[in-house]
Structures are given as structure tokens and as C-alpha cells.
Design a protein around this motif. Structure first.
Motif, PDB file in Angstrom:
ATOM      1  N   ASP A 758      10.252 -34.298  10.960  1.00 26.37           N
ATOM      2  CA  ASP A 758       8.864 -34.610  10.962  1.00 26.37           C
ATOM      3  C   ASP A 758       8.071 -35.148  12.070  1.00 26.37           C
ATOM      4  O   ASP A 758       7.027 -34.625  12.702  1.00 26.37           O
ATOM      5  CB  ASP A 758       8.642 -35.140   9.600  1.00 26.37           C
ATOM      6  CG  ASP A 758       7.028 -35.370   9.297  1.00 26.37           C
ATOM      7  OD1 ASP A 758       6.472 -34.566   8.636  1.00 26.37           O
ATOM      8  OD2 ASP A 758       6.483 -36.182   9.893  1.00 26.37           O
ATOM      9  N   LEU A 860       9.414 -31.746  -0.507  1.00 24.00           N
ATOM     10  CA  LEU A 860       7.899 -32.401  -0.292  1.00 24.00           C
ATOM     11  C   LEU A 860       7.076 -32.104  -1.313  1.00 24.00           C
ATOM     12  O   LEU A 860       5.923 -32.869  -1.370  1.00 24.00           O
ATOM     13  CB  LEU A 860       7.733 -31.583   0.906  1.00 24.00           C
ATOM     14  CG  LEU A 860       8.432 -31.988   2.205  1.00 24.00           C
ATOM     15  CD1 LEU A 860       7.717 -31.180   3.358  1.00 24.00           C
ATOM     16  CD2 LEU A 860       8.047 -33.423   2.477  1.00 24.00           C
ATOM     17  N   ARG A 884       7.928 -42.462   2.547  1.00 25.10           N
ATOM     18  CA  ARG A 884       8.129 -40.889   2.075  1.00 25.10           C
ATOM     19  C   ARG A 884       8.808 -39.882   3.285  1.00 25.10           C
ATOM     20  O   ARG A 884       9.401 -38.969   2.951  1.00 25.10           O
ATOM     21  CB  ARG A 884       6.566 -40.445   1.984  1.00 25.10           C
ATOM     22  CG  ARG A 884       5.689 -40.391   3.128  1.00 25.10           C
ATOM     23  CD  ARG A 884       4.290 -40.088   2.687  1.00 25.10           C
ATOM     24  NE  ARG A 884       3.400 -40.116   3.978  1.00 25.10           N
ATOM     25  CZ  ARG A 884       2.694 -39.232   4.365  1.00 25.10           C
ATOM     26  NH1 ARG A 884       3.063 -37.941   4.272  1.00 25.10           N
ATOM     27  NH2 ARG A 884       1.829 -39.312   5.348  1.00 25.10           N
ATOM     28  N   SER A 890       6.544 -36.242  -0.345  1.00 26.31           N
ATOM     29  CA  SER A 890       5.083 -36.491   0.020  1.00 26.31           C
ATOM     30  C   SER A 890       4.677 -37.854  -0.322  1.00 26.31           C
ATOM     31  O   SER A 890       3.510 -38.024   0.151  1.00 26.31           O
ATOM     32  CB  SER A 890       4.310 -35.350  -0.632  1.00 26.31           C
ATOM     33  OG  SER A 890       4.470 -34.080  -0.159  1.00 26.31           O
ATOM     34  N   LYS A 923      -1.157 -28.707  -0.188  1.00 21.97           N
ATOM     35  CA  LYS A 923      -0.105 -28.785   0.838  1.00 21.97           C
ATOM     36  C   LYS A 923      -0.854 -28.749   2.048  1.00 21.97           C
ATOM     37  O   LYS A 923      -1.796 -27.902   2.379  1.00 21.97           O
ATOM     38  CB  LYS A 923       0.847 -27.567   0.428  1.00 21.97           C
ATOM     39  CG  LYS A 923       1.920 -27.371   1.760  1.00 21.97           C
ATOM     40  CD  LYS A 923       2.752 -26.246   1.558  1.00 21.97           C
ATOM     41  CE  LYS A 923       3.892 -25.975   2.537  1.00 21.97           C
ATOM     42  NZ  LYS A 923       4.511 -24.652   2.287  1.00 21.97           N
ATOM     43  N   HIS A 929       3.442 -31.352   3.799  1.00 19.70           N
ATOM     44  CA  HIS A 929       3.435 -32.688   2.879  1.00 19.70           C
ATOM     45  C   HIS A 929       2.276 -32.379   1.961  1.00 19.70           C
ATOM     46  O   HIS A 929       1.050 -31.547   2.272  1.00 19.70           O
ATOM     47  CB  HIS A 929       3.106 -33.932   3.430  1.00 19.70           C
ATOM     48  CG  HIS A 929       4.252 -34.525   4.213  1.00 19.70           C
ATOM     49  ND1 HIS A 929       4.760 -35.774   3.927  1.00 19.70           N
ATOM     50  CD2 HIS A 929       5.178 -33.981   5.326  1.00 19.70           C
ATOM     51  CE1 HIS A 929       5.922 -35.911   4.636  1.00 19.70           C
ATOM     52  NE2 HIS A 929       6.096 -34.849   5.529  1.00 19.70           N
ATOM     53  N   ARG A 931      -0.685 -33.723  -0.079  1.00 24.27           N
ATOM     54  CA  ARG A 931      -1.397 -35.152   0.305  1.00 24.27           C
ATOM     55  C   ARG A 931      -2.760 -35.148  -0.436  1.00 24.27           C
ATOM     56  O   ARG A 931      -3.388 -33.867  -0.478  1.00 24.27           O
ATOM     57  CB  ARG A 931      -1.620 -35.446   1.652  1.00 24.27           C
ATOM     58  CG  ARG A 931      -0.164 -35.669   2.428  1.00 24.27           C
ATOM     59  CD  ARG A 931       0.520 -36.660   2.022  1.00 24.27           C
ATOM     60  NE  ARG A 931      -0.077 -37.962   2.449  1.00 24.27           N
ATOM     61  CZ  ARG A 931       0.176 -39.161   2.039  1.00 24.27           C
ATOM     62  NH1 ARG A 931       1.113 -39.302   0.913  1.00 24.27           N
ATOM     63  NH2 ARG A 931      -0.515 -40.218   2.072  1.00 24.27           N
TER      64      ARG A 931
END
Length: 961
Positions: A758, A860, A884, A890, A923, A929, A931
Motif C-alpha cells: 500500500d 480490506l 489498518r 480498512s 471503496k 480501502h 473509507r
């Protein structure tokens, strides 16, 4: 319409291919090595290093293509040499070949016949030389293809004139030190070779032999019975039975030996032609003997100690005066006393043929029998295994066939008490796999006792590091119990024992040491043919008529046995200085072979061992532990492996297998090794791919400024490097492979590389977080490529130029990497990391359960909660915002243990519980992720806030993960 954010992602990029294709790639690397003279360049780069490690090559025999055992041996040597380069030593490697000896003679004889048929001796030797040279070229190409680096253009060959001359110089020094003798002694003799054999040329195999009990009648039966205080009539016979599995030696039987401390009994035996027969046997064996003879009940008439039965003392004084009669010759047979006689089996009495047994010879010599019997009685067997002309009863018969005729003769004349077939372990020629025999012939020996060679060698053994440790005990036992070394052979293709001996006394010329050097100078110029062409008058002048040349050649084990002098001491790059180390590395059979002969010659010349370390490896077998055999169809040819899987896979198999035992190999085993190689290669590829665009001069982040996870990764690499270096020093290659595999699979593949994707992909190219990860990866790969270099050399050389930064052209010019920083190694730090990984492991199980239940797809899609006590929550509070990324989900929240739901899962060994739920957020199309803030940004409605910052803002800041 969605925006395309692909250009904002830092995807890996490298020329290091995922598919190894080693069978194609390695030959190109090999070609480059030799175009650039890689070995010579390594020597230049390392020339100023303070200490040398010299792995002295035990020479393979120059005959036939290499097999898997050769590959194991050469690869192990190469791993050691390259690891010593990495450790900072100068480590030259000069390969060699053993070129003289019988197998090459046989190969030449197949085409040209024996000497004198089509070729004279000189022409025959030239054909041997040409044959050996061709074999060397074939083997050298295969060894090079395995990735073994060495001075292949200037190897040592025992057939080179300089080497042959130095062999004579070594022999001269051993002779000058008083270790060489000439004697008429029994030696192992192969009738197929037509020559004496060394101990190392003997192997043991089961053989079925005729076992016979033979009666030796007392000439004076009354006197013999009287020694047992028994009175007999004139018609009663008294006989001494012997038991033997070699009836063919009975024509050479000159005595029988008894144990001086054994108790013997006079017992009733089976009658012969109606006459009463009494037998003398060891009391401990009497019952067994009589059962063999068909006597059901043992009747003991008298007893006597063995020492009372001796015909006469070894010095000719005293004794019973009793003589026996040979069972089919008109020959008087004395009774001797010998410590070699036991009551373990047989009759406790041993028939003694000094020409056909070492112990027989020794006891006969002590009683003066050697000097009182002609050579034809001592040894009536010719070099072809046929009894000599004039040998009564068996003249012209081959000895193995004579077993039957002798047994039948004994049956007919009533002296055969028992007969059976007996299976036992018996010495065989290692070349022909045929039984050998002891034959007493005039030979040249290196004496083990005359000048204390045995004691010197035994002392030298204790100064050597033996790997594995049991090697010391093994070679100690062999040296302690071995006879004198017969160094002479009756062959054509070998280095001559260049001595002149007196025609009458057979003693060497008094100036032999001086003459050796004169002859060596000629051999150095013209090769071994110089000895044949030398006119004795050139060297001896008027004395020439008194002397004759010795026609024997040296045992080939002497050739390889003096390489410490003819190679190490003669080549400048191998010359030892204080602090240098010399290693010999060969298969486990060489405790009685090259390790053995080298120890004896060095002790005889210099008084010490030629090596500081000796490493022994086992033999290659199939997956079921069976030897490789064409008939079994289980042969694994190294050429085939290299052409399909690549040399690095073969090398990795060698390194990963415990060489201290038999080494199992098969197509299935190699396939598993290939899979392990692929994991290591993929790790290197991931690291290289993510170092795209990284310049260590501009982008390297100091270890103290790295993110915590990167510091942890560096610490893990440092831990592995410490273990790897120690394992290389201890020659524990399986441990090295295991450590590297585990590191690539676990610390890298399952943790670090997974977590850092990531950061590497989504953070800004020049961000501290991304450069921190790249810096750690750069250091780790710098270390990893060095760990791999001794084992998977081709792959390491493939990786090396793809690493960023300025560097020499080869990893083999380098030493162990010193750029790893240990910053997360304190007990408290390790404890904290262990706690995190325990929670991560439990979280993975929880998420896997959700995936299996269909609640989520990727991790995720989940949000985690860690429920723990306040102390744990406080320990991880600072990095909570980045957890995370560590857990690859996530969202991660910390909560008091009291809030844990009933379905929370406890972490093993930690006072914490993990609960999880599917995320309800959207997503992010860029980082994937889920969020809550996705959709909050008008210009980038499909991105999360973090990605918006990374794409259009100052960029994300990370501190922990």
C-alpha cells in the motif's frame, strides 16, 4: 465517468524476469564470466586481503563423464570457496585431475591391446596421456556449467611433467626421512588388475566360500597325547583340526598357530579308516567342533594351555618339539603361538600361510619361517591367480577353482572333517568388483613404524578440525590399525619408483636422494618416459653394472597424496602464510583414501597434517535410499538437471540437503527444490521491482529516520544475516537455505512485502514513507544477494547489476553487507512486535472465517476492533491511526476489553480479543480501502481523503507502518 488514476500508482518495474528460464539464462552468464575472466578478476580484487582460505581440490579421476556425486562434491567446494570470499578471505581454487592408473590403461588396451602388442611402452603411455586429456576436457565443461569458478585454464594434472617430477621430489624426501622400505610381504592383489592394491582400493562385499575343517596329524601321536597327560596305543591318531574359508591357501600352509593363553582339550573324534582319532581343539569351541564332525557326545581326555604346545620358542629355544604333517604334502608343520588366534569361531587353531595373510606373515617372521622357505613355497600363486609350475597337486589351476579340487582331495585322504558353504564379508577390488587375495611379493612400502610415522600421523589428526566430528575417530582408527603402505604397482601408466638397486643385495644406491633430484629434473623436462630412456651409466658411471632400475610405478594414491607438495607448495597463489587455512573436502570414503594418503605423505615429509580442516560429505542416493544404478533406472544425471531446471536449482538442492548423511535426490525432490527457488526468486523480484527509480545517493533514508516497520524489517534481515554468516562458518548449508527460505516466505512474503504494498504503490513517489520502505528494501536486497551468492551464484549475479547505485561488476568481489541497522532488537521492542504479530495472526483467522462465510471478499472489506486491557491499548495508542495498514483492513479501532462482543476471538498468549465486521463504507478506487470519506471530494468523488492528498496535495505522512 470514472477518472483513470493508474498513472498515480507506483507499480513495480524490473528487468528481473519472473520466469527464471535458468537453462537458457545461465549459459549467457557463464559466457560473460569467462569473457570477463571472472575468476582472475576475483583474484585481483582480493589479492590484498590479509588471510587466505585454500580449499585444495581432491582430484577426480580423468575417466568418464561426471555423475551426480561429482556434482555434489564440486558444488559443495564452490559454496565453501565463495562463502570465504564473502567472509573477507583470499580464496583461490585450483581444480585438478588424477590421471595415472589402471582404468585409463584398460581404456587404452581396449583399442590398442596390451603393451607390446601394437604399441611399445612409450607409445602406450602417450595414448594414455591423450585419453586422459580428452576426459578432462569433457569433465571440465560440465564442472564449469555447474557454476564452479576456478582456475580452469591452469588446473593441476598429475600427468604433467612438472607434477611428475615433484612427485619424485616428494618421494625423495620421504625416502631421506627413512620411511621407505622394501620387503617381501603379503599385499592385497587383484588378478584382474595384475597388481597390488592399496587399502583404499578395497571394498567389502558378501561372498560364499567353502568352509572346511582339516585335520593336521601329529607326526608323533604319543608325544602329542602326552602333553595332555594321556597315554595312547600305537594305532591311535592325534590330529589338530583347523578351520578355513580359503582351502586354496593350504598349498602355502607352513605352520599352524595356537593361542598362548587359550585352553585346549584332547577329545575323542570321528574314526578314520577304522582307526581311533583324538583331536586337539580349543575348549571353548570343542562342543561346536564335534557337532560339525558328527560326534554327539564330547569326551574330554585331557587339557593343556596353548603355551605348552609350541613346537619350539620363537628364538629357537625350548618347546615341545611336536610337529604336524601337512594334510596332503610331505611337509612338516610346526606349532606356533600367535596373539591373533582367538576362540571366537573355528577350532581355536589357525592354519598359517605367511604368503597369503598379514597376521600369518607376522607370526611366521617371528619364528624365522620366512627365511627358511623358498619363495615358491611362501607364495605358490602367480600374479594371474594361477598356481606356479611345479606346485604339487594344483599346478596350473586358478585358485578359486582349486578350492573344489583341494576339498575333494581332503575328502579322499580322510583329512576333511567337515565342509559347508559360508557367506561372509570379503575384500573385493573396487574397480573390477572381483574377490582379491593376499599375495606375498617383493614390494616397496612406506613403513608405519620404522621412523614413527604412525605416531606422528595420529598426533597430527588431533590438530585438525573434522567436519562432521566423527571423521576424527574414523580416520584415527584407520591409521592406528593399518599395515605398512604398499606404494609399488606393476603397471605401465604411472610415475616410476626411480631407484637403482644393487643386483645382489637389492638395496637402493647410497646416493639415492641425490639421484632422485637428477632424475626429477629430467622428468620435469621429458615426463615419465625419461626414466625408461636414462642409461644408468649417465648417472652411476662405472658403478652402473652393479645396479638395475626399479620397474615398479607408484600407487596412484601416492600421486594424489602428495598434491599438498606438488600443488600447494609449488603454486605462488596457494603458498601458505601464517594464519592461512587449508581445507580438504571429499566424500566419506576418503578417510581411507585421499585424506589418508595425504596425511601419511605429509607426516612423512613434514611431521604434520597437510590440512587444517577436513569436511566429509555423504553419497547421493534416490528417494528410497538406494544407490544410483542404471539397472534400477534411478540415475539422476547432473547434465539433465542443468539442461532442464538449471544449475542453481541443483546447487540449491546440494546446499539444502544434509551432506553429513546420504543425500537423497530424485525428480520429485528436485521439483520441490525448484519451487523453493521460485519463492526466493519472487522475493528478489518484488524487491527489485519496487526499487525502480530509487537512487541510494539521493533517496536513501537513514535507518534512524525510517518508519518503524522498516526498522523492524532491517532488524529481521540483520538477525538472519548473523545466523547465515555463522552457518557458513560452521558449514551448515541446510541451515542457511532454511533461514533464507523462511525469511523470504515469512518475514518478507507474509508480512513485510504484503504490508508495504500500500505504501509503495499509493504514496507519492518521493514521499518519506515510500523512500523509507525502498531504503529498507535496498539494504535487505544488498544483504540477500550476498547470502545467495555462494549457493545460487547465477541468480545472484543476475540480481547484482539490477540493484540501484554504483557497484563493481560482480557480487563475488564483495564481502558480507554491513549496511543493515539493528534498531528493533531490544527485548522490549521484540516483545511489542511479537504482541502485534500475535494479534495480526488472530485477526487473519477471524477474517478468513468471514471470507469463508461469504461476509467479505478481500480483507480490506473488513473493519477490526482490538479489545484489550488499558496497558496494551496504551502501548499501541500512538500508532493506532496506522494499524489498518499493518492488519491490511480498512479500519482498526482500539477498545476496552469490557466492550468485547461474545463472538470476539482471544489472541493466543496476549490479553486481547479481536472482533470484526464488514465495512459499510464505499471503496476507494485507487487504494481499495473502504473509507467513510469516499464521495466527500467533488473533484475526486471516488477517492478517499488519503488518496486525494497523495494525488493532488502534499502527500500522506506515515510514521509507523
Amino acid at each position: 465517468m470514472s477518472k483513470d488514476y493508474k498513472h498515480t500508482i507506483n507499480l513495480p518495474n524490473t528487468a528481473f524476469a519472473m520466469k527464471a528460464n535458468l537453462a537458457v539464462r545461465e549459459p549467457a552468464i557463464l559466457e560473460d564470466w569467462y569473457a570477463r575472466q571472472r575468476y582472475q578478476e576475483i583474484q585481483k580484487h582480493t589479492a590484498t586481503r590479509g588471510k587466505a582460505f585454500i580449499l585444495h581440490d581432491g582430484p577426480p579421476y580423468a575417466n568418464g563423464v561426471i555423475h551426480i556425486g561429482h556434482a555434489v562434491n564440486k558444488v559443495l567446494k564452490d559454496i565453501v570457496v565463495k562463502s570465504k570470499l564473502m567472509a573477507g578471505f583470499r580464496a583461490p581454487y585450483v581444480p585438478g585431475w588424477d590421471c595415472h592408473g589402471l582404468p585409463i590403461e584398460i581404456a587404452v588396451e581396449k583399442e590398442f591391446g596390451k603393451v607390446g602388442q601394437k604399441l611399445d611402452a612409450a607409445a602406450f603411455r602417450q595414448k594414455c596421456r591423450e585419453y586422459a586429456a580428452k576426459q578432462i576436457d569433457l569433465q571440465r565443461a560440465d564442472f564449469k556449467r555447474l557454476g564452479v569458478l576456478g582456475d580452469w585454464d591452469a588446473p593441476y594434472r598429475t600427468m604433467d611433467a612438472k607434477f611428475e617430477a615433484d612427485m619424485l621430489r616428494a618421494l625423495a624426501r620421504i625416502y631421506a626421512n627413512g620411511h621407505i622400505t622394501r620387503g617381501f610381504k603379503p599385499v592385497h592383489w587383484c588378478f584382474d588388475c595384475g597388481s597390488a592394491l592399496a587399502e583404499a582400493e578395497i571394498e567389502y562385499a558378501d561372498k560364499v566360500s567353502p568352509a572346511v575343517d582339516v585335520a593336521y596329524d601329529a607326526i608323533n601321536a604319543k608325544a602329542m597325547a602326552g602333553l595332555f597327560a594321556v597315554d595312547i596305543d600305537d594305532a591311535t591318531l592325534v590330529a589338530v583340526p583347523i578351520w578355513t574359508t580359503t582351502p586354496w591357501t593350504l598349498p602355502a600352509s607352513l605352520a599352524v598357530s595356537m593361542g598362548p593363553e587359550l585352553d585346549y582339550v584332547l577329545v575323542e573324534g570321528p574314526s578314520r579308516n577304522g582307526l581311533r582319532v583324538l583331536l586337539v581343539v580349543a575348549e571353548a569351541l570343542a562342543e561346536k567342533c564335534l557337532l560339525r564332525y558328527g560326534v554327539a557326545e564330547m569326551k574330554v581326555l585331557g587339557r593343556a594351555r596353548g603355551s605348552a604346545l609350541e613346537t619350539r620358542g620363537a628364538q629357537g629355544q625350548g618347546g615341545s618339539g611336536i610337529l604336524l604333517r601337512h594334510p596332503f604334502y610331505q611337509r612338516e608343520i610346526p606349532l606356533l603361538l600367535g596373539e591373533h588366534v582367538t576362540a571366537e569361531d573355528g577350532t581355536g587353531v589357525v592354519h598359517t600361510a605367511p604368503g597369503h595373510g598379514v597376521e600369518d606373515f607376522v607370526v611366521s617372521q617371528a619364528y624365522g619361517l620366512i627365511d627358511t622357505h623358498p619363495a615358491a613355497e611362501l607364495n605358490p600363486v602367480g600374479g594371474n591367480g594361477v598356481y606356479l609350475a611345479g606346485t604339487p597337486v594344483v599346478e596350473g589351476q586358478f585358485i578359486w577353482k582349486a578350492n573344489d579340487s583341494i576339498t575333494e582331495l581332503l575328502r579322499e585322504n580322510g583329512h576333511l572333517l567337515a565342509f559347508s558353504r559360508f557367506e561372509h564379508s570379503y575384500p573385493h577390488c573396487w574397480r573390477h568388483k572381483t574377490p582379491v587375495a593376499f599375495r606375498a611379493t617383493p614390494q616397496w612400502f612406506m613403513s608405519m613404524e620404522k621412523e614413527g610415522l604412525r605416531d606422528c600421523a595420529l598426533k597430527a589428526i588431533r590438530d585438525v578440525r573434522w567436519i562432521p566430528g566423527w571423521g576424527e575417530e574414523r580416520i584415527t582408527g584407520m591409521i592406528a590399525g593399518r599395515p605398512d603402505w604398499c606404494i609399488s604397482r606393476q603397471r605401465t601408466w604411472g610415475v616410476p619408483i626411480a631407484l637403482f638397486v644393487d643386483r645382489q643385495t637389492q638395496l637402493p644406491h647410497p646416493r639415492s636422494v641425490e639421484l632422485f633430484e637428477q632424475i626429477a629434473q629430467r622428468v620435469e623436462k621429458d615426463g615419465i618416459d625419461a626414466w625408461s630412456s636414462i642409461d644408468a651409466r649417465e648417472l652411476l658411471g662405472d658403478e652402473a653394472d652393479r645396479y638395475e632400475k626399479v620397474s615398479d610405478v607408484l600407487d596412484v594414491w601416492f600421486d594424489s597424496g602428495v598434491t599438498h607438495f606438488a600443488v600447494i607448495d609449488q603454486r605462488a597463489e596457494l603458498a601458505r602464510k601464517p594464519g592461512d587455512r587449508v581445507m580438504y573436502l571429499e566424500g566419506s570414503d576418503q578417510h581411507r583414501g585421499w585424506f589418508h594418503s595425504s596425511l601419511l605423505t605429509s607426516a612423512a615429509m613434514h611431521g604434520h597434517a597437510p590440512y587444517d580442516e577436513v569436511l566429509t560429505h555423504g553419497f547421493a542416493v534416490d528417494q528410497n535410499g538406494r544407490k544410483m544404478s542404471k539397472s534400477l533406472g534411478n540415475v539422476v544425471a547432473p547434465q539433465k538437471v542443468v539442461d532442464s531446471l538449471g544449475a542453481d536449482v541443483l546447487r540449491l538442492w546440494v546446499a539444502s540437503t544434509d551432506y553429513r548423511n546420504e543425500m537423497s535426490v530424485s525428480d520429485e525432490i528436485l521439483k520441490r527444490v525448484s519451487d523453493a527457488y521460485r519463492r526466493i526468486r519472487n522475493t528478489a523480484r518484488f524487491l527489485l521491482g519496487n526499487l525502480d527509480g530509487f537512487d541510494p545517493e539521493r533517496h536513501l533514508v537513514p535507518a534512524g529516520e525510517m518508519l518503524l516497520l522498516d526498522q523492524w524489517a532491517m532488524q529481521q534481515a540483520q538477525d538472519v544475516q548473523t545466523a547465515v554468516i555463522a552457518a557458513y562458518e560452521g558449514y551448515d548449508f541446510p541451515e542457511i537455505v532454511q533461514r533464507i527460505q523462511n525469511f523470504c516466505t515469512n518475514e518478507m512474503g507474509s508480512i513485510y512485502l504484503d504490508i508495504t504494498k500500500d505504501r509503495l504503490y499509493t504514496m507519492q513517489t518521493d514521499s518519506r514513507g515510500r523512500r523509507s520502505a525502498q531504503s529498507a528494501m535496498f539494504h535487505i536486497l544488498e544483504a540477500l544477494v550476498r547470502w545467495l551468492a555462494p549457493i545460487t551464484s547465477f541468480t545472484a549475479e543476475e540480481i547484482w547489476p539490477l540493484l540501484p547505485g554504483k557497484r563493481d561488476e560482480s557480487v563475488l568481489f564483495e564481502t558480507w553487507y554491513e549496511g543493515l541497522a539493528a534498531m528493533q532488537g531490544s527485548p522490549d521492542q521484540r516483545s511489542k512486535w511479537n504482541e502485534l504479530f500475535a494479534m495480526r495472526s488472530t485477526a487473519s483467522r477471524v477474517l478468513e472465517g468471514m471470507r469463508a462465510a461469504g461476509e467479505i471478499g478481500a480483507s480490506l472489506q473488513a473493519e477490526l476492533v482490538i479489545h484489550a486491557d488499558p496497558a496494551l491499548l496504551e502501548r499501541h495508542a500512538q500508532g493506532a491511526g496506522e494499524l489498518r495498514f499493518f492488519f491490511i483492513c480498512s479500519e482498526v479501532n482500539l477498545a476496552d476489553v469490557a466492550t468485547k462482543p461474545v463472538d470476539a476471538v482471544q489472541v493466543d498468549g496476549v490479553n486481547a480479543w479481536i472482533s470484526a465486521r464488514p465495512s459499510t463504507s464505499q471503496k476507494c478506487v485507487r487504494c481499495w480501502h473502504y473509507r467513510a470519506d469516499v464521495g466527500s471530494f467533488a473533484d475526486d468523488p471516488e477517492l478517499c481523503g488519503r488518496c486525494v492528498t497523495n494525488v493532488t496535495g502534499k502527500g500522506e505522512q506515515r510514521q509507523w507502518f
